[in-house]
Design an enzyme around this catalytic site. Structure first.
Site, short mmCIF file in Angstrom:
data_model
loop_
_atom_site.label_atom_id
_atom_site.label_comp_id
_atom_site.label_asym_id
_atom_site.label_seq_id
_atom_site.Cartn_x
_atom_site.Cartn_y
_atom_site.Cartn_z
N TYR A 111 70.02 2.30 4.35
CA TYR A 111 70.76 1.11 3.92
C TYR A 111 71.16 1.25 2.45
CZ TYR A 111 71.99 -3.83 3.36
OH TYR A 111 72.67 -5.01 3.12
N LYS B 262 75.14 1.52 0.92
CA LYS B 262 75.74 0.54 0.01
C LYS B 262 76.09 1.18 -1.35
CE LYS B 262 75.62 -3.09 2.78
NZ LYS B 262 76.85 -3.63 3.39
N1 LIG Z 1 71.71 -11.18 4.48
C1 LIG Z 1 71.45 -10.64 3.31
O1 LIG Z 1 70.47 -11.02 2.63
C2 LIG Z 1 72.38 -9.60 2.74
C3 LIG Z 1 72.10 -9.13 1.44
C4 LIG Z 1 72.96 -8.19 0.88
C5 LIG Z 1 74.04 -7.73 1.59
N2 LIG Z 1 74.29 -8.19 2.85
C6 LIG Z 1 75.46 -7.67 3.56
O2 LIG Z 1 76.27 -8.75 3.98
C7 LIG Z 1 77.02 -8.36 5.14
C8 LIG Z 1 76.85 -9.41 6.22
O3 LIG Z 1 75.49 -9.45 6.56
P1 LIG Z 1 74.78 -10.65 7.32
O4 LIG Z 1 73.58 -11.00 6.53
O5 LIG Z 1 75.75 -11.70 7.66
O6 LIG Z 1 74.30 -9.84 8.62
P2 LIG Z 1 74.26 -10.22 10.17
O7 LIG Z 1 73.96 -11.67 10.33
O8 LIG Z 1 73.37 -9.21 10.77
O9 LIG Z 1 75.78 -9.99 10.64
C9 LIG Z 1 76.32 -8.71 10.63
C10 LIG Z 1 77.72 -8.76 11.23
O10 LIG Z 1 78.26 -7.43 11.18
C11 LIG Z 1 78.74 -7.14 12.49
N3 LIG Z 1 78.80 -5.71 12.77
C12 LIG Z 1 77.79 -4.81 12.80
N4 LIG Z 1 78.26 -3.60 13.13
C13 LIG Z 1 79.61 -3.74 13.29
C14 LIG Z 1 80.65 -2.86 13.65
N5 LIG Z 1 80.43 -1.56 13.91
N6 LIG Z 1 81.92 -3.34 13.71
C15 LIG Z 1 82.17 -4.64 13.45
N7 LIG Z 1 81.22 -5.54 13.15
C16 LIG Z 1 79.95 -5.08 13.08
C17 LIG Z 1 77.81 -7.89 13.44
O11 LIG Z 1 78.41 -7.99 14.72
P3 LIG Z 1 77.51 -8.12 16.09
O12 LIG Z 1 77.23 -9.59 16.28
O13 LIG Z 1 78.39 -7.54 17.14
O14 LIG Z 1 76.25 -7.33 15.88
C18 LIG Z 1 77.72 -9.21 12.69
O15 LIG Z 1 78.86 -9.99 12.93
C19 LIG Z 1 76.50 -6.98 5.53
O16 LIG Z 1 77.36 -5.97 5.07
C20 LIG Z 1 75.16 -6.90 4.83
O17 LIG Z 1 74.75 -5.56 4.58
C21 LIG Z 1 73.48 -9.11 3.44
#
Ligand SMILES: NC(=O)c1ccc[n+]([C@@H]2O[C@H](COP(=O)([O-])OP(=O)(O)OC[C@H]3O[C@@H](n4cnc5c(N)ncnc54)[C@H](OP(=O)(O)O)[C@@H]3O)[C@@H](O)[C@H]2O)c1
Length: 239
Positions: free
Chosen positions: A161, A165
């Site tokens: 991860y 990033k």
């Molecule tokens: N949550 C945190 O604390 C946090 C912190 C820092 C950064 N981020 C970043 O923020 C972004 C959103 O994260 P989140 O927290 O909302 O995560 P999440 O709830 O796990 O949602 C991830 C989303 O990405 C989609 N996805 C995964 N693989 C994909 C692919 N190959 N093609 C298209 N869509 C895909 C998933 O679709 P499916 O439903 O089909 O799986 C889901 O809609 C990510 O890039 C994550 O790394 C999150």
């Protein structure tokens, strides 16, 4: 602005749930026509219908699996036909498969899978959409990264991860440099520790609304806004 009589057209990847879904909602509230990207067509359609139900928000589902170059190419073709323009790209789709795994014992298969989505997926999607964005008067690209990808304060664990990033942040720098002078603003965003399906199991408490707002800020920057930066909640963070 182009292609719409509102604020413009925006594409958000990985937007059927979590932070991406909320970014869609906030951009639509600001008058953008938003393409809600999801790898599963039914989930895209359901999320778009839920968000626009009972409102005049313009949200359209789009099948986009960023780990699949053919899916990216098909999405590009579809957008090129209708709505035919793009002003904002938010590379939000992301996976975290090795949180807590030691960097001394990485699973390189998992690392490659993570890079395929978080890095190559965002990079390929950006390049595929570039000609559409070039036609915009105010093109904006936001790469949804993570503080875990910041090299200067990087710690141990979660190697796949973190590397994905960090690579995404490098992409932000490379593209912002090469697109400078063409009106593009290209930035990385860290949403913070957000209580999505990804963050909640690890104890995150930040709301989706608050996590999304810093991304939307970068997606809607004025022409004299920053480019090539890394921001959380509108404040610079170290690469
Ligand atoms: N949550 C945190 O604390 C946090 C912190 C820092 C950064 N981020 C970043 O923020 C972004 C959103 O994260 P989140 O927290 O909302 O995560 P999440 O709830 O796990 O949602 C991830 C989303 O990405 C989609 N996805 C995964 N693989 C994909 C692919 N190959 N093609 C298209 N869509 C895909 C998933 O679709 P499916 O439903 O089909 O799986 C889901 O809609 C990510 O890039 C994550 O790394 C999150």
């Amino acid at each position: 602005m182009s292609g719409s009589d509102g604020a413009g057209v925006a594409l958000v990847s990985g937007a059927n749930r979590g932070i991406g879904r909320e970014v869609v909602r906030q951009l639509a509230e600001r008058g953008y026509e938003v393409l809600l990207g999801a790898r599963d067509g039914q989930r895209a359609a359901e999320a778009a219908a839920e968000l626009s139900q009972g409102s005049s928000l313009k949200i359209r589902p789009l099948v986009l699996d960023v780990s699949d170059p053919a899916s990216i190419a098909a999405a590009r073709e579809q957008i090129g036909g209708d709505p035919g323009s793009l002003d904002v790209l938010v590379n939000n789709a992301g996976i975290g498969l090795d949180f807590g795994v030691s960097g001394l014992e990485p699973d390189f298969g998992v690392m490659a899978e993570t890079l395929q989505t978080n890095f190559y997926g965002a990079y390929r999607t950006t390049l595929a959409m570039l000609d559409l964005l070039r036609a915009s008067s105010h093109p904006r690209i936001v790469n949804v990264s993570s503080g875990m990808g910041g090299i200067s304060e990087m710690g141990g664990w979660s190697p796949g991860y973190r590397v994905s990033k960090a690579a995404m942040n490098a992409m932000t720098r490379i593209l912002s440099a090469e697109l400078a002078g063409h009106g593009f603003l290209v930035n990385s965003a860290c949403p913070g520790f957000v209580a999505s399906d990804m963050g909640a199991p690890m104890g995150a408490t930040k709301s989706l609304e608050d996590g999304a707002s810093g991304i939307v800020w970068l997606a809607t920057l004025p022409d004299d806004g920053p480019t090539g930066g890394f921001f959380r909640d509108g404040q610079p963070v170290a690469f």
